[in-house]
Design a protein around this motif. Sequence first.
Motif, PDB file in Angstrom:
ATOM      1  N   GLY A 172       0.825  -1.186   0.000  1.00 30.25           N
ATOM      2  CA  GLY A 172       0.000   0.000   0.000  1.00 30.25           C
ATOM      3  C   GLY A 172       0.871   1.253   0.000  1.00 30.25           C
ATOM      4  O   GLY A 172       1.990   1.255   0.529  1.00 30.25           O
ATOM      5  N   VAL A 173       0.350   2.335  -0.570  1.00 32.28           N
ATOM      6  CA  VAL A 173       1.138   3.549  -0.785  1.00 32.28           C
ATOM      7  C   VAL A 173       0.471   4.725  -0.093  1.00 32.28           C
ATOM      8  O   VAL A 173      -0.752   4.929  -0.217  1.00 32.28           O
ATOM      9  CB  VAL A 173       1.286   3.844  -2.291  1.00 32.28           C
ATOM     10  CG1 VAL A 173       2.067   5.134  -2.520  1.00 32.28           C
ATOM     11  CG2 VAL A 173       1.961   2.669  -2.996  1.00 32.28           C
ATOM     12  N   LEU A 174       1.255   5.513   0.633  1.00 35.88           N
ATOM     13  CA  LEU A 174       0.727   6.720   1.265  1.00 35.88           C
ATOM     14  C   LEU A 174       0.497   7.813   0.222  1.00 35.88           C
ATOM     15  O   LEU A 174       1.205   7.890  -0.782  1.00 35.88           O
ATOM     16  CB  LEU A 174       1.693   7.225   2.337  1.00 35.88           C
ATOM     17  CG  LEU A 174       1.825   6.359   3.586  1.00 35.88           C
ATOM     18  CD1 LEU A 174       2.865   6.946   4.529  1.00 35.88           C
ATOM     19  CD2 LEU A 174       0.478   6.220   4.301  1.00 35.88           C
ATOM     20  N   PRO A 175      -0.475   8.706   0.465  1.00 34.27           N
ATOM     21  CA  PRO A 175      -0.784   9.768  -0.508  1.00 34.27           C
ATOM     22  C   PRO A 175       0.082  11.001  -0.308  1.00 34.27           C
ATOM     23  O   PRO A 175       0.687  11.201   0.750  1.00 34.27           O
ATOM     24  CB  PRO A 175      -2.246  10.091  -0.178  1.00 34.27           C
ATOM     25  CG  PRO A 175      -2.305   9.910   1.319  1.00 34.27           C
ATOM     26  CD  PRO A 175      -1.402   8.725   1.619  1.00 34.27           C
ATOM     27  N   GLU A 176       0.096  11.832  -1.313  1.00 32.67           N
ATOM     28  CA  GLU A 176       0.671  13.160  -1.173  1.00 32.67           C
ATOM     29  C   GLU A 176      -0.285  14.026  -0.350  1.00 32.67           C
ATOM     30  O   GLU A 176      -1.485  13.751  -0.257  1.00 32.67           O
ATOM     31  CB  GLU A 176       0.884  13.797  -2.549  1.00 32.67           C
ATOM     32  CG  GLU A 176       1.825  13.033  -3.451  1.00 32.67           C
ATOM     33  CD  GLU A 176       1.886  13.644  -4.840  1.00 32.67           C
ATOM     34  OE1 GLU A 176       1.072  14.552  -5.116  1.00 32.67           O
ATOM     35  OE2 GLU A 176       2.727  13.197  -5.637  1.00 32.67           O
ATOM     36  N   VAL A 177       0.256  15.093   0.240  1.00 34.37           N
ATOM     37  CA  VAL A 177      -0.578  16.013   1.015  1.00 34.37           C
ATOM     38  C   VAL A 177      -1.667  16.601   0.128  1.00 34.37           C
ATOM     39  O   VAL A 177      -1.411  17.058  -0.987  1.00 34.37           O
ATOM     40  CB  VAL A 177       0.283  17.150   1.609  1.00 34.37           C
ATOM     41  CG1 VAL A 177      -0.606  18.197   2.284  1.00 34.37           C
ATOM     42  CG2 VAL A 177       1.292  16.595   2.610  1.00 34.37           C
ATOM     43  N   GLY A 178      -2.925  16.551   0.626  1.00 36.90           N
ATOM     44  CA  GLY A 178      -4.043  17.163  -0.079  1.00 36.90           C
ATOM     45  C   GLY A 178      -4.526  16.421  -1.303  1.00 36.90           C
ATOM     46  O   GLY A 178      -5.328  16.965  -2.084  1.00 36.90           O
ATOM     47  N   LEU A 179      -4.101  15.171  -1.481  1.00 35.50           N
ATOM     48  CA  LEU A 179      -4.486  14.432  -2.694  1.00 35.50           C
ATOM     49  C   LEU A 179      -5.994  14.315  -2.831  1.00 35.50           C
ATOM     50  O   LEU A 179      -6.536  14.475  -3.926  1.00 35.50           O
ATOM     51  CB  LEU A 179      -3.859  13.038  -2.675  1.00 35.50           C
ATOM     52  CG  LEU A 179      -4.272  12.110  -3.825  1.00 35.50           C
ATOM     53  CD1 LEU A 179      -3.846  12.697  -5.168  1.00 35.50           C
ATOM     54  CD2 LEU A 179      -3.700  10.709  -3.631  1.00 35.50           C
ATOM     55  N   LEU A 180      -6.692  14.034  -1.738  1.00 38.25           N
ATOM     56  CA  LEU A 180      -8.137  13.826  -1.843  1.00 38.25           C
ATOM     57  C   LEU A 180      -8.860  15.101  -2.258  1.00 38.25           C
ATOM     58  O   LEU A 180      -9.880  15.034  -2.957  1.00 38.25           O
ATOM     59  CB  LEU A 180      -8.682  13.306  -0.508  1.00 38.25           C
ATOM     60  CG  LEU A 180     -10.062  12.643  -0.517  1.00 38.25           C
ATOM     61  CD1 LEU A 180     -10.171  11.590  -1.609  1.00 38.25           C
ATOM     62  CD2 LEU A 180     -10.375  12.038   0.840  1.00 38.25           C
ATOM     63  N   ASP A 181      -8.356  16.255  -1.875  1.00 41.72           N
ATOM     64  CA  ASP A 181      -8.953  17.518  -2.334  1.00 41.72           C
ATOM     65  C   ASP A 181      -8.875  17.619  -3.853  1.00 41.72           C
ATOM     66  O   ASP A 181      -9.830  18.064  -4.513  1.00 41.72           O
ATOM     67  CB  ASP A 181      -8.236  18.710  -1.695  1.00 41.72           C
ATOM     68  CG  ASP A 181      -8.447  18.788  -0.205  1.00 41.72           C
ATOM     69  OD1 ASP A 181      -9.613  18.883   0.227  1.00 41.72           O
ATOM     70  OD2 ASP A 181      -7.449  18.732   0.537  1.00 41.72           O
ATOM     71  N   VAL A 265      -2.829   3.582  -3.752  1.00 40.74           N
ATOM     72  CA  VAL A 265      -2.667   4.772  -2.924  1.00 40.74           C
ATOM     73  C   VAL A 265      -3.827   4.886  -1.946  1.00 40.74           C
ATOM     74  O   VAL A 265      -4.996   4.874  -2.338  1.00 40.74           O
ATOM     75  CB  VAL A 265      -2.577   6.036  -3.797  1.00 40.74           C
ATOM     76  CG1 VAL A 265      -2.476   7.283  -2.914  1.00 40.74           C
ATOM     77  CG2 VAL A 265      -1.382   5.952  -4.740  1.00 40.74           C
ATOM     78  N   ILE A 266      -3.508   5.022  -0.666  1.00 41.42           N
ATOM     79  CA  ILE A 266      -4.508   5.068   0.401  1.00 41.42           C
ATOM     80  C   ILE A 266      -4.847   6.525   0.692  1.00 41.42           C
ATOM     81  O   ILE A 266      -4.030   7.268   1.240  1.00 41.42           O
ATOM     82  CB  ILE A 266      -3.972   4.399   1.676  1.00 41.42           C
ATOM     83  CG1 ILE A 266      -3.443   3.000   1.364  1.00 41.42           C
ATOM     84  CG2 ILE A 266      -5.042   4.349   2.756  1.00 41.42           C
ATOM     85  CD1 ILE A 266      -2.539   2.438   2.445  1.00 41.42           C
TER      86      ILE A 266
END
Length: 304
Positions: A172-181, A265-266
């Motif tokens: 599993g991969v962590l997201p970049e800051v603010g990806l969900l926005d 990406v989580i």
Amino acid sequence: MLLVPSLPAAAIVNGVPDDGEHPYVGQLLYYVPDAVDSRFDDPGGWFTCTGTLLDETTVLTAGHCVYGIGTDGEPTTLPDGALSSTGGTDVWINFLEAPDYSALPPSSTFVPDGNDERYDAWSAVLDADPDWRSATAYHHPEYDDGNFVLHDLGVLVLDEPAPDYATSDGFGVLPEVGLLDRLARVKGRTYEPVGYGLEESGPLTASGGDTRRKATQKLVNLNGVFGYGKGTSAKFSNNQGTNTTGGTCSGDSGGPVLAGDTSHVIVAVTSFGINPTCTGSDGAYRVDQADDLAWLATFGVTAP
């Protein structure tokens, strides 16, 4: 067989079998010595959640899935009860698509005053089974079990590396800051929760569980819940519909909400259910926040 919390928590409803797509997602089984199991005279409860390997030793899950985990059957809560110390070791994780619980003696064997004996028997079975991997649990330092929608993140550090559960693309991969926005601006985009929770839940019924499944969801909003604003929780649709297959339910807590059906990406971890029937919508705690990613970096895991 297990005492599983209904809220907070969530499980895959109306989804489909994972069919080996996410081998890095596993089921947690853990013991909280302070928890009440109404069948027993003495305290102590067993619970299940879901977690995601980020590398060979680090598992991401929800804060409420690791809070209060014991060590050798003894409580880890502080004397004032306000906070739980980190580092509980009464937790195991299994990455099989359908973990085998048949070797655990039935709880009824120990009712009503044999809860300590149940702990001894179950922990011995889990320690002897190589499919159940032991770990040490840590919750986010700002996690508050009385207000779990904030900082609902937890980490397991495995006692031994688990290299065999990666896909060809890794763990599993962590997201970049603010990806969900940024993803939220894409109309019609879908997301994929993965977990081991119930497939159906109601006031008098429950079915399924303990098998890794996945679903397809749409994002409802990023407005937060229960009076807390943006930057904490995301709300996802839990209904079947066009391009969606359902959502989450009890037991999926801590499992990943992935950025798409082919993504590792989580963007969030499953955190709580809006209602006990696991319909309508559910809530996930966002992982793509700078403070949360900074805490995860202390375990040596970062976004690519």
